[in-house]
Design an enzyme around this catalytic site. Structure first.
Site, mmCIF file in Angstrom:
data_model
loop_
_atom_site.group_PDB
_atom_site.id
_atom_site.type_symbol
_atom_site.label_atom_id
_atom_site.label_comp_id
_atom_site.label_asym_id
_atom_site.label_seq_id
_atom_site.Cartn_x
_atom_site.Cartn_y
_atom_site.Cartn_z
ATOM 1 N N HIS A 24 -0.561 -6.732 -6.328
ATOM 2 C CA HIS A 24 0.356 -5.603 -6.468
ATOM 3 C C HIS A 24 1.048 -5.568 -7.819
ATOM 4 C CE1 HIS A 24 -0.291 -5.025 -2.226
ATOM 5 N NE2 HIS A 24 0.651 -4.128 -2.102
ATOM 6 N N GLU A 50 -7.322 6.073 0.076
ATOM 7 C CA GLU A 50 -7.178 6.534 -1.313
ATOM 8 C C GLU A 50 -8.408 7.273 -1.815
ATOM 9 O OE1 GLU A 50 -6.113 3.630 -0.182
ATOM 10 O OE2 GLU A 50 -3.982 3.519 -0.714
HETATM 11 C C1 LIG Z 1 -4.957 0.250 -0.216
HETATM 12 C C2 LIG Z 1 -3.501 0.242 0.021
HETATM 13 N N1 LIG Z 1 -2.849 1.397 0.102
HETATM 14 C C3 LIG Z 1 -1.525 1.413 0.331
HETATM 15 C C4 LIG Z 1 -0.825 0.247 0.483
HETATM 16 C C5 LIG Z 1 0.680 0.282 0.737
HETATM 17 N N2 LIG Z 1 0.944 -0.105 2.103
HETATM 18 C C6 LIG Z 1 1.242 -1.369 2.420
HETATM 19 S S1 LIG Z 1 1.424 -1.596 4.048
HETATM 20 C C7 LIG Z 1 1.122 0.030 4.379
HETATM 21 C C8 LIG Z 1 1.149 0.512 5.797
HETATM 22 C C9 LIG Z 1 0.144 -0.171 6.658
HETATM 23 O O1 LIG Z 1 0.362 0.115 8.001
HETATM 24 P P1 LIG Z 1 -0.380 -0.629 9.159
HETATM 25 O O2 LIG Z 1 -1.809 -0.842 8.774
HETATM 26 O O3 LIG Z 1 -0.142 0.124 10.409
HETATM 27 O O4 LIG Z 1 0.265 -2.071 9.247
HETATM 28 P P2 LIG Z 1 1.783 -2.466 9.589
HETATM 29 O O5 LIG Z 1 2.522 -2.445 8.311
HETATM 30 O O6 LIG Z 1 2.292 -1.483 10.576
HETATM 31 O O7 LIG Z 1 1.707 -3.842 10.121
HETATM 32 C C10 LIG Z 1 0.887 0.709 3.204
HETATM 33 C C11 LIG Z 1 0.607 2.149 3.113
HETATM 34 C C12 LIG Z 1 -1.550 -0.949 0.352
HETATM 35 N N3 LIG Z 1 -0.955 -2.142 0.428
HETATM 36 N N4 LIG Z 1 -2.875 -0.924 0.144
#
Ligand SMILES: Cc1ncc(C[n+]2csc(CCOP(=O)(O)OP(=O)(O)O)c2C)c(N)n1
Ligand SMILES: Cc1ncc(C[n+]2csc(CCOP(=O)(O)OP(=O)(O)O)c2C)c(N)n1
Ligand SMILES: [Mg+2]
Ligand SMILES: [Mg+2]
Lengths: 331, 349, 331, 349
Positions: free
Chosen positions: C130, C61
Site C-alpha cells: 500500500h 478495479e
Molecule cells: C484491490 C483492492 N482494492 C481496494 C482495496 C481497499 N480495501 C481494503 S479492504 C476493502 C473492503 C473489503 O471488504 P471485504 O472483502 O468484505 O472484507 P472485510 O473488510 O469486510 O473483512 C477495500 C475496498 C484493496 N485493499 N485492494
C-alpha cells in the site's frame, strides 16, 4: 561452443534439463502442454514429464500466475509461461504485490522461486496491443530480477540460472528471436550464466553500445556498418540482466571509450534505457566525452501498417547515427 | 416474556445438536479452549484498538471484533499441517492458528520482535512454523495464491488442505473467478471461506452484487458450497469440518459462506456512519462469545466465575502483549535491505 | 490567490465545478458516493448530483475502469477514482491496452476522455502493498497523460484541466497531502493549468531541483535549510505533469544554474526521475557543471516499521545532501 | 437411405419454424440479404487467408470461416443505432455490420485506406459511422468496455443496446466476472454473446473449464441467459432478438451462448493438429451456409442458379476488395504520430 541451435531450442533444452534435474520444477501456462507452446518453446515436455508437470491453463493470467506464486511459496519451482508479456499486464498485481514482496513482507520466512517467462517486444505486424516492450514494468520493482537474453547460448544458460534462482525472475524472450540460430555449448555441458552479468559481445575502443534482447542484433549490424564505413570500433555490451544490471562491466567499457549509446526496443520515457543512461551520466560523468546517446522506439502505440511499424521501431541505422553523433561530438 | 424477548432468546441460541457433536468429537477441554481463543481474540483486538489510538499502532488496522467464531471455528476444523491464508483482517486467524500474541502485537507496533520482524505490519502477518501464510492486503489477491498452495501440496501428494479466508466484498474481483475455476479444473483441495460481515468498507453487499446469496457463485464452477451461521462457533466448526473433509478426501475445492458481522469500523479510521447503532445492537444479540458463554453455563461446563476468569486471563494476555510490544525494539536501520532477495548482492541507487 | 484551502477541498471543488459545467462528467469508484470517498475527496457530490452521476462500485478495479473507458469512448466524461494507485495495477491492462491505444488503433475515430485519479505514494505505515509510487507505469506509455499536483491550487487547476482534456489522463494525488493547506484562487474564479506545464515555485541560481507531488514539500524544506545554512539558492521546479513534461522550463532553469537534482518519491530504476535525469544529462550536457543528482526511495519494498519506512523514503536531508554534492562538485 | 445419411439430414435441418418467423418478420428480401452476407463473409475470409499466405496480410489473422451465422444472425437482431463490439476474430462482424469490404481488406493489408488508416490491422477494426466499436485483441479486455458503452447510452437515456461478441475461451478471464456483475448491478442493456467454437487456440473448453454449460455462468449474476445453435442463422437471429428485446425493454444485460465451430486454425499460423479432420467434417454437416442454401431451395425462394450467382457475386466482392487493397497506398510515414492524442503537442524522445 560446438554447435548451432535456435533460441527456441536453447530454451527448450534448458527446460528439459532443469525439469530432469529437479522434480520440483513444473511448467504452467496457456497452450504449453498439448499444443507444445504457442511458440513451441515447450515442445516435447508434456510427453517427457506428463500432465502433472506440464500444465495447460485457461486464459486467466492473473489466476495462473497467482497459482504459481502460491506454489513457489510452498517451495516448488514453477515456471509460468506468458503467451506474451503483453498479457502479463493482467498478472502484474500478482507479480508486483505478491511475488516481489513475499519475502520482504514475511520477514524472510518465505521465498518465491518462480520464473515468469515468455516473449516480449514487437513480433511483426501485431498491432498496438501485441507489440510492447514492457520490461520497465518489472525492472522498476525491487524484489524481482529481470533477465533478457539475446542469443541461444545466453537463453539456455540464463534460463537455467533463472530456474535455480531462489527469487522471482522475470524472463523475457522474443517472438522474433525464437528462430535465430547461434553457437551453443554442448547438450550435456553444464552451462549457466549468473544473474546480473553483462557480456561484452564485441570489443572496441571508440564507443560503447549498451543493449539487450532483440535489438542487440540490430546493434551488431550497426557495429559492422560503423566499422566498415566509418572506421568506428564499438564495444558492444549485452546487458542480459536489466535488474540487477552489471554496473562494473558498463563502467569499465565507458572508461575505455568515453562515449556511449544505450539501445532499447521500447518506449523512451521512464524506461530501462533512460535509467541506464541516467546512471552512466551520473556515475561516469567525468569519463564522458559526449552525452549518452539513446536509441529506442518512437513514443507512439505500435501501428499495424508494416512501413509504420518499421518506422516506429529502432533500426540498425538509428544505432549507426547515434554512435556517429556520440563519436563526432566535440566538447 | 414479551415477544421481543423471546425473539432475542431464539437469536441467541446456538445450534445445540452441533454443540453435542463437538463435545463428543473434540472433548470438553478442546471446546473450552476454542471458547478461550475467541475471548483472547476479542481482548487482543481491544488492546490493538487502544494502541492504535495511542499511535503505537499505525497505518491501516482492521479489527476482527464480532467475527471470532469464524476463525476459531474454521481453523479448528484443520489439522496442524494444513495451511491457512487470510486477508488483512487477520489478527483473529493468526491467534486462532496459535501465533504468539506477543509477537503479533509487536508486529502491529512495528517492532523487530514482530512475527515478520516489523516488515509486514497488521495487514501482512506471516508465521510459517504455524503454517500461517499471511496476511494479504490487496483485496482478492491471495485467492489464486491459496489455490497455488493447494496445487503445491497436491504436486507433492500430500493430503494437506489449504484454507483461505476473505470478505464478501472480495468476491467481485476477477481473480476470485479465475481461482475458483482453476481450483475446480485442477482438483485442488482448497477451502474458500467467505466471511460475509455484510460490508466491504461502507458498501453493503446488495448494493454492488447482482446476487446476495453468495453460494450461487459456486454454481458457476460446479463447486461444492457450504453455509453456516458465522456467529455460531459450533456451526462454523461443523460446517468447516465437512468442507475440509470433502476437500481432503475428494481433493476438490469447496466454498463456505459464513454469515457474520463486524462490530467496529472497517479499519481504525472508519467511523462507520453508514449503519446505525440499532443494527449493531441487533447483530450483537447473536454475539458469538456470548452465545458460547450461555451454552457453557447451560451445559454446566462452566460457572459464571469460570467465564470471568477466562476473560481476565485473556485481558492479561492482551495487556502483556502490549507490554511486550512496548518494550521491544524497533528494527535496526540496517535491516531495511534484509530479505528483499535471498541473496542480496546489490541495491539500485 | 485569496484564501487557504486543503488539497482535498481543492479536488472536491474541481469535481463540483466540472460536474456543474458539463453534465457528461460523472464519478465512479469504490466508496465515492455514499461514503463520500475513502479519503472524502468526493464529499457532498452524491447529494449534489445524485446516484446517476456519483456511482459506487464493487471492488473490481479492472471492471469499473473498463466501464469508464467504454463510457468515455461514447463521449461521456468519466472520472474514475482509484481508492489508491496500488490497486490500479489491477486495471493496468484496461488503461494501457484500451484507454491509451483507443485513439491510435481506431485511426482517430475515437477518443478516450477519461480521468483516472486517486492517491499514490506512501501513506504512512501502510506496508509494502500500500505504499508505492507507481507513476512510471503510466509515464512510460504513449497515449496517456500523467499529472501529479503538489499544492491545493495546482490540484484544483489541474484536475479541471484533466477533466476537460480529450485524452486519457492519469491523475495521481497523495494520501498524505489531502490535509495540506495552501493558497488557492477564489471559489468562483475560473482557474485551469495546462497539461505539461511545470511551475517554478521558488527562484534561485545555484542549483535546480526538479520534483513533483508529495516530495515537493520535502524539497521546499530542503531549500530553506540550504539557503539558511549553506547559502545555496535553489531554483525549484515543480514538474506537475510527468507526461508530457515541461522540457523548456527545465532547460531554462538548468541553463541558469548548471546544476540539478531530481527528486522523486519512488524507486530509482526505470523511474520517471531516471528518465528526467537522462534527458537533462543528454540534452543539457554542455550546461552541466556536475552530474545530475538524484533523490528517491531506497530500492526495497516498503517496510511497515515506522523507522524503516522513514529510512526508506527520501527526506529533506537527502535533498540537502544531494544539492550540496551537486553544488560542491568541481569538474 | 442409410441410417448415417438420415442422421446427416437431421443435422442439416434448420429450425424451420424460426425460418417462417423470419420470413414473416423480416421479409424475404432481408432474409436473402442475410444469407448473402454469410456468403460474402466466407468468400472474404477465403481471400484474406490467401492474401496472408502471399504475405500481403501479416501478423495475427483469425478467420471467421464456419461461424458466419453467429455474426449475421445476431447483428441483424439489432437496430442501426445499436452498438457492436467484438474481439479479434471480427472480420465477419465488421462485414455483417455493413463495413465496406474494400476498406476492411485494405486494413488487413496495412493500407491508409483501411478502416483505421492501417493503424489497427486485422485484430483492431473500428468503424464508428456504423456503430462498430472494434476489434479488441486482449482476450476478455473488451467485456467491461462493452458494459461501459451500455453505461453511456443509459446515462444519456437512449434506448440503444450494446452487443458484445467473444469466444468461449474468454469467459475465464476475471473481467468477464467483473463486467457481468456490474452490468447486472447497474442495469446495463448489454448483450454478451459467447461464440463457443469449442476451442481457444488449441484448448478445448472442457480441459480448462469447470463447467461446459456456459449458461451456468449467468446464474452467478442472476443474469438472463439464452442459447442457440450457432450454425443456424434463424436460431441465432431469433434468440438474439429475444435477448436484445429483453435488454432494451428491461434495460438489463443478457447472455447468449452460441454453439458454433471454426473451420480453420485459430489464426493463420495454426495448423490445428489438435483436432482430427473427421471432427471438422462432422461439424461441416451443419454448415450454416449450406443449411441456409438448402432451406432457400426447399422454400423455393431460390433456385440453384440463384445460389451460384450469389456465390459468384461474393467472390467478386472479395477479389475486388483484394484489388482495392493491393492498389491502395501504405500510410505516409508522417502519419506515425497521428492520433496518439487529440492534440499532439509533443513526442518524448
Ligand atoms: C484491490 C483492492 N482494492 C481496494 C482495496 C481497499 N480495501 C481494503 S479492504 C476493502 C473492503 C473489503 O471488504 P471485504 O472483502 O468484505 O472484507 P472485510 O473488510 O469486510 O473483512 C477495500 C475496498 C484493496 N485493499 N485492494
Ligand atoms: C489476455 C490474453 N491472453 C492470451 C491471448 C492470446 N490469445 C489470443 S486468442 C486466444 C484464444 C481465445 O479463444 P476464444 O475466446 O475461444 O476465441 P476464439 O479464438 O475461439 O474465437 C488466446 C489465448 C490474448 N490475446 N490475450
Ligand atoms: Mg466484508
Ligand atoms: Mg473459441
Amino acid at each position: 561452443m560446438s554447435r548451432e541451435i535456435t533460441y527456441r531450442q536453447a530454451l527448450n533444452e534448458a527446460l528439459f534439463e532443469e525439469m530432469h534435474r529437479d522434480e520440483d520444477v513444473f511448467l504452467m501456462g496457456e497452450e504449453v502442454a498439448e499444443y507444445d507452446g504457442a511458440y513451441k518453446v515447450s515442445k516435447g515436455l508434456l510427453d517427457e514429464f506428463g500432465s502433472d508437470r506440464v500444465i495447460d491453463t485457461p486464459i486467466a493470467e492473473a489466476g495462473f500466475s497467482g497459482i504459481g506464486i502460491g506454489a513457489a511459496m510452498m517451495e516448488t519451482r514453477p515456471v509460468i509461461e506468458m503467451m506474451t508479456f503483453n498479457f502479463a499486464i493482467l498478472a502484474l498485481d500478482q507479480i508486483l504485490n505478491n511475488a516481489a514482496k513475499l519475502r520482504s513482507m514475511s520477514g524472510g520466512q518465505l521465498s518465491c522461486p518462480i520464473v515468469i517467462r515468455g516473449p516480449g517486444g514487437a513480433g511483426g505486424a501485431l498491432g498496438a496491443t501485441h507489440s510492447q516492450s514492457l520490461e520497465a514494468q518489472y525492472a522498476h520493482v525491487p524484489g524481482l530480477k529481470v533477465m533478457m537474453p539475446s542469443t541461444p547460448a545466453d537463453a539456455k544458460g540464463m534460463l537455467k540460472t533463472a530456474i535455480r534462482d531462489p527469487d522471482p525472475v522475470i524472463f523475457i524472450e522474443s517472438e522474433v528471436m525464437y528462430n535465430f540460430t547461434g553457437e551453443a555449448p554442448d547438450a550435456d555441458e553444464e552451462y549457466t550464466i549468473p544473474v546480473g552479468s553483462a557480456d561484452i559481445k564485441r570489443e572496441g575502443s571508440d564507443c560503447t553500445v549498451v543493449t539487450w534482447s532483440r535489438v542487440y542484433h540490430d546493434a551488431v549490424d550497426a557495429c559492422e556498418t560503423l566499422e566498415e564505413e566509418y572506421d568506428i570500433d564499438v564495444d558492444l555490451v549485452d546487458l542480459r540482466s536489466i535488474r540487477p544490471f552489471d554496473k562494473e562491466t558498463i563502467a569499465e567499457s565507458v572508461k575505455k571509450t568515453n562515449r556511449v549509446v544505450v539501445v532499447e526496443e521500447g518506449w523512451p520515457h521512464a524506461s530501462v534505457g533512460s535509467s541506464i543512461s541516467s546512471w552512466i551520466s551520473r556515475e561516469l560523468f567525468d569519463f564522458l566525452d559526449a552525452p549518452v546517446g539513446r536509441v529506442h522506439q518512437r513514443d507512439v502505440p505500435m501501428p499495424y501498417a508494416f512501413n509504420l511499424e518499421a518506422e516506429s521501431l529502432p533500426q540498425a541505422e538509428d544505432v549507426v547515427e547515434a554512435v556517429k553523433e556520440a563519436t563526432y561530438y566535440s566538447f | 416474556m414479551s415477544d421481543n424477548e423471546s425473539e432475542n432468546e431464539t437469536l441467541m441460541a446456538l445450534k445445540a445438536e452441533l454443540g453435542d457433536q463437538a463435545l463428543e468429537e473434540l472433548g470438553e477441554e478442546k471446546v473450552v479452549s476454542m471458547y478461550k481463543d475467541m475471548v483472547r481474540i476479542r481482548r487482543f483486538e481491544d488492546q490493538a484498538g487502544r494502541a492504535y489510538q495511542q499511535k503505537k499502532v499505525k497505518g491501516f488496522c482492521h479489527l476482527y471484533t464480532g467475527q471470532e467464531a469464524c476463525a476459531v471455528g474454521a481453523i479448528n476444523a484443520l489439522r496442524d499441517d494444513d495451511n491457512v491464508i487470510a486477508a488483512y483482517r487477520e489478527h483473529g486467524h493468526a491467534l486462532a492458528r496459535g501465533l504468539d500474541p506477543d509477537r503479533v502485537m509487536a508486529e502491529l507496533f512495528g517492532k523487530a520482535a514482530g512475527v515478520t520482524n516489523g516488515k509486514g505490519g497488521s495487514m501482512h502477518l506471516f508465521n510459517v512454523d504455524k503454517n500461517f501464510y499471511g496476511g494479504w492486503a490487496i483485496v482478492g489477491g491471495h485467492l489464486p495464491v491459496a489455490a497455488g498452495m493447494a496445487f503445491a501440496t497436491e504436486y507433492r501428494d500430500l493430503d494437506e488442505v489449504t484454507m483461505c479466508f476473505f470478505g464478501e466484498g472480495s468476491i467481485h474481483q476477477g481473480v476470485f473467478h479465475e481461482a475458483a475455476n482453476m481450483a475446480e479444473v485442477y482438483d485442488l483441495p482448497v477451502v474458500f471461506v467467505i466471511e460475509d460481515n455484510r460490508y466491504a468498507m461502507g458498501t453493503e453487499l446488495s448494493r454492488v452484487s447482482a446476487v446476495t446469496d453468495l453460494k450461487k457463485k459456486a454454481k458457476a464452477y460446479d463447486m461444492k458450497a457450504f453455509g453456516a451461521d458465522g456467529q455460531d462457533m459450533f456451526d462454523v466448526w461443523s460446517t468447516s469440518k465437512d468442507a475440509v473433509d470433502y476437500a481432503r478426501n475428494e481433493s476438490r475445492p469447496a466454498l463456505i459462506h459464513l454469515d457474520t458481522y463486524r462490530y467496529k469500523g472497517h479499519s481504525m479510521t472508519d467511523p462507520a456512519t453508514y449503519r446505525d447503532k440499532d443494527e449493531v445492537a441487533d447483530e450483537q444479540r447473536r454475539d458469538p462469545i456470548q452465545r458460547m458463554s450461555n451454552w457453557l453455563v447451560d451445559q454446566e461446563i462452566m460457572a459464571d466465575d469460570d467465564l470471568s476468569e477466562i476473560d481476565e486471563a485473556a485481558k492479561e494476555m492482551a495487556s502483556d502483549a502490549v507490554d511486550f510490544a512496548d518494550q521491544a525494539d524497533f528494527p535496526d536501520l540496517d535491516s531495511l535491505t534484509d530479505d528483499v532477495y535471498v541473496d542480496w548482492p546489490w541495491e539500485i541507487r
